[in-house]
Design a protein around this motif. Structure first.
Motif, PDB file in Angstrom:
ATOM      1  N   GLU A  66       0.831  -1.201   0.000  1.00  0.00           N
ATOM      2  CA  GLU A  66       0.000   0.000   0.000  1.00  0.00           C
ATOM      3  C   GLU A  66       0.871   1.259   0.000  1.00  0.00           C
ATOM      4  O   GLU A  66       1.683   1.467   0.898  1.00  0.00           O
ATOM      5  N   GLY A  67       0.700   2.061  -1.030  1.00  0.00           N
ATOM      6  CA  GLY A  67       1.474   3.294  -1.148  1.00  0.00           C
ATOM      7  C   GLY A  67       2.909   3.076  -1.574  1.00  0.00           C
ATOM      8  O   GLY A  67       3.668   4.019  -1.726  1.00  0.00           O
ATOM      9  N   GLY A  68       3.304   1.833  -1.778  1.00  0.00           N
ATOM     10  CA  GLY A  68       4.674   1.537  -2.187  1.00  0.00           C
ATOM     11  C   GLY A  68       4.757   1.274  -3.678  1.00  0.00           C
ATOM     12  O   GLY A  68       3.747   1.230  -4.379  1.00  0.00           O
ATOM     13  N   HIS A  69       5.968   1.099  -4.147  1.00  0.00           N
ATOM     14  CA  HIS A  69       6.171   0.780  -5.560  1.00  0.00           C
ATOM     15  C   HIS A  69       7.502   0.057  -5.739  1.00  0.00           C
ATOM     16  O   HIS A  69       8.370   0.091  -4.875  1.00  0.00           O
ATOM     17  N   ARG A  70       7.618  -0.578  -6.872  1.00  0.00           N
ATOM     18  CA  ARG A  70       8.826  -1.319  -7.215  1.00  0.00           C
ATOM     19  C   ARG A  70       9.678  -0.457  -8.136  1.00  0.00           C
ATOM     20  O   ARG A  70       9.194   0.054  -9.148  1.00  0.00           O
ATOM     21  N   GLU A  71      10.937  -0.290  -7.782  1.00  0.00           N
ATOM     22  CA  GLU A  71      11.875   0.495  -8.581  1.00  0.00           C
ATOM     23  C   GLU A  71      12.288  -0.295  -9.819  1.00  0.00           C
ATOM     24  O   GLU A  71      12.104  -1.514  -9.883  1.00  0.00           O
ATOM     25  N   ALA A  72      12.890   0.384 -10.773  1.00  0.00           N
ATOM     26  CA  ALA A  72      13.350  -0.258 -12.007  1.00  0.00           C
ATOM     27  C   ALA A  72      14.374  -1.359 -11.728  1.00  0.00           C
ATOM     28  O   ALA A  72      14.447  -2.341 -12.458  1.00  0.00           O
ATOM     29  N   ASP A  73      15.128  -1.226 -10.635  1.00  0.00           N
ATOM     30  CA  ASP A  73      16.132  -2.239 -10.307  1.00  0.00           C
ATOM     31  C   ASP A  73      15.554  -3.419  -9.523  1.00  0.00           C
ATOM     32  O   ASP A  73      16.275  -4.315  -9.112  1.00  0.00           O
ATOM     33  N   GLY A  74      14.224  -3.420  -9.312  1.00  0.00           N
ATOM     34  CA  GLY A  74      13.558  -4.524  -8.635  1.00  0.00           C
ATOM     35  C   GLY A  74      13.360  -4.329  -7.148  1.00  0.00           C
ATOM     36  O   GLY A  74      12.641  -5.095  -6.524  1.00  0.00           O
ATOM     37  N   ARG A  75      14.005  -3.323  -6.553  1.00  0.00           N
ATOM     38  CA  ARG A  75      13.835  -3.077  -5.117  1.00  0.00           C
ATOM     39  C   ARG A  75      12.507  -2.383  -4.856  1.00  0.00           C
ATOM     40  O   ARG A  75      12.027  -1.608  -5.667  1.00  0.00           O
ATOM     41  N   TRP A  76      11.924  -2.676  -3.704  1.00  0.00           N
ATOM     42  CA  TRP A  76      10.646  -2.077  -3.327  1.00  0.00           C
ATOM     43  C   TRP A  76      10.864  -0.876  -2.432  1.00  0.00           C
ATOM     44  O   TRP A  76      11.703  -0.904  -1.532  1.00  0.00           O
ATOM     45  N   ARG A  77      10.095   0.165  -2.658  1.00  0.00           N
ATOM     46  CA  ARG A  77      10.023   1.337  -1.796  1.00  0.00           C
ATOM     47  C   ARG A  77       8.668   1.261  -1.103  1.00  0.00           C
ATOM     48  O   ARG A  77       7.632   1.296  -1.756  1.00  0.00           O
ATOM     49  N   LEU A  78       8.701   1.104   0.207  1.00  0.00           N
ATOM     50  CA  LEU A  78       7.466   0.897   0.965  1.00  0.00           C
ATOM     51  C   LEU A  78       7.029   2.168   1.674  1.00  0.00           C
ATOM     52  O   LEU A  78       7.857   2.888   2.237  1.00  0.00           O
ATOM     53  N   ALA A  79       5.741   2.427   1.687  1.00  0.00           N
ATOM     54  CA  ALA A  79       5.171   3.557   2.414  1.00  0.00           C
ATOM     55  C   ALA A  79       4.743   3.133   3.811  1.00  0.00           C
ATOM     56  O   ALA A  79       4.669   3.956   4.713  1.00  0.00           O
ATOM     57  N   ARG A  80       4.446   1.841   3.972  1.00  0.00           N
ATOM     58  CA  ARG A  80       4.058   1.331   5.293  1.00  0.00           C
ATOM     59  C   ARG A  80       4.464  -0.128   5.402  1.00  0.00           C
ATOM     60  O   ARG A  80       4.675  -0.814   4.414  1.00  0.00           O
TER      61      ARG A  80
END
Length: 174
Positions: A66-80
């Motif tokens: 939720e609120g996160g996304h996957r970067e082009a390099d495959g790593r996830w950026r999490l909002a929660r």
């Protein structure tokens, strides 16, 4: 129709709006799910609690980040954070009805890695209670040829209601 307008109720969308061409739920994911997909068993939280993760069964959490996304390099950026079942492998977005080619490959490759390529290894998919994403993931695994697939319909809600602890999960690498 007047009764629907007068009471404020909304007509439910037709099945054609809920399911895509390949039979996966693509809209209104948070709704009661009546039964597991064809060829998939349903398992209770108490039965899952008796299993050893990665030994007896591979637990696959597919709740979106939720609120996160996957970067082009495959790593996830999490909002929660995602509280999940200890020992579960979290594949955010893998329960969607339509997967991007990158997420589809990531999910497939992750399952091959986790199962060692054994299509008969016990796999349990889940998200939350009344959520079609665990159902979609189970159906997808069945379509990939996995034969020992189970769906935990109650998801992490059922695990918590059983009095079992939840831990913060990290998305699978890849």
């Amino acid at each position: 129709m007047f009764a629907l307008v007068a009471t404020g109720a909304q007509a439910a969308p037709g099945d054609d709006a809920l399911f895509g061409a390949h039979g996966y739920r693509v809209a209104y994911y948070r709704a009661p799910v009546p039964k597991p997909p064809h060829g998939v068993g349903r398992i209770a939280p108490a039965a899952v609690a008796l299993l050893r993760p990665d030994i007896d069964a591979i637990l696959i959490d597919v709740l979106p980040a939720e609120g996160g996304h996957r970067e082009a390099d495959g790593r996830w950026r999490l909002a929660r954070e995602r509280p999940s079942i200890p020992g579960a492998h979290w594949f955010p977005e893998a329960g969607r009805g339509d997967l991007s080619p990158a997420n589809d490959r990531w999910f497939h490759d992750g399952l091959v890695r986790l199962t060692g390529g054994a299509k008969n290894h016990m796999i349990i998919t889940f998200c939350l209670a009344d959520c079609w994403m665990g159902w979609n993931a189970a159906r997808r695994l069945r379509a990939l040829g996995y034969t020992n697939i189970w769906w935990l319909a109650e998801g992490t809600d059922g695990w918590r209601d059983l009095g079992r602890p939840l831990i913060n999960a990290r998305p699978e690498e890849g």
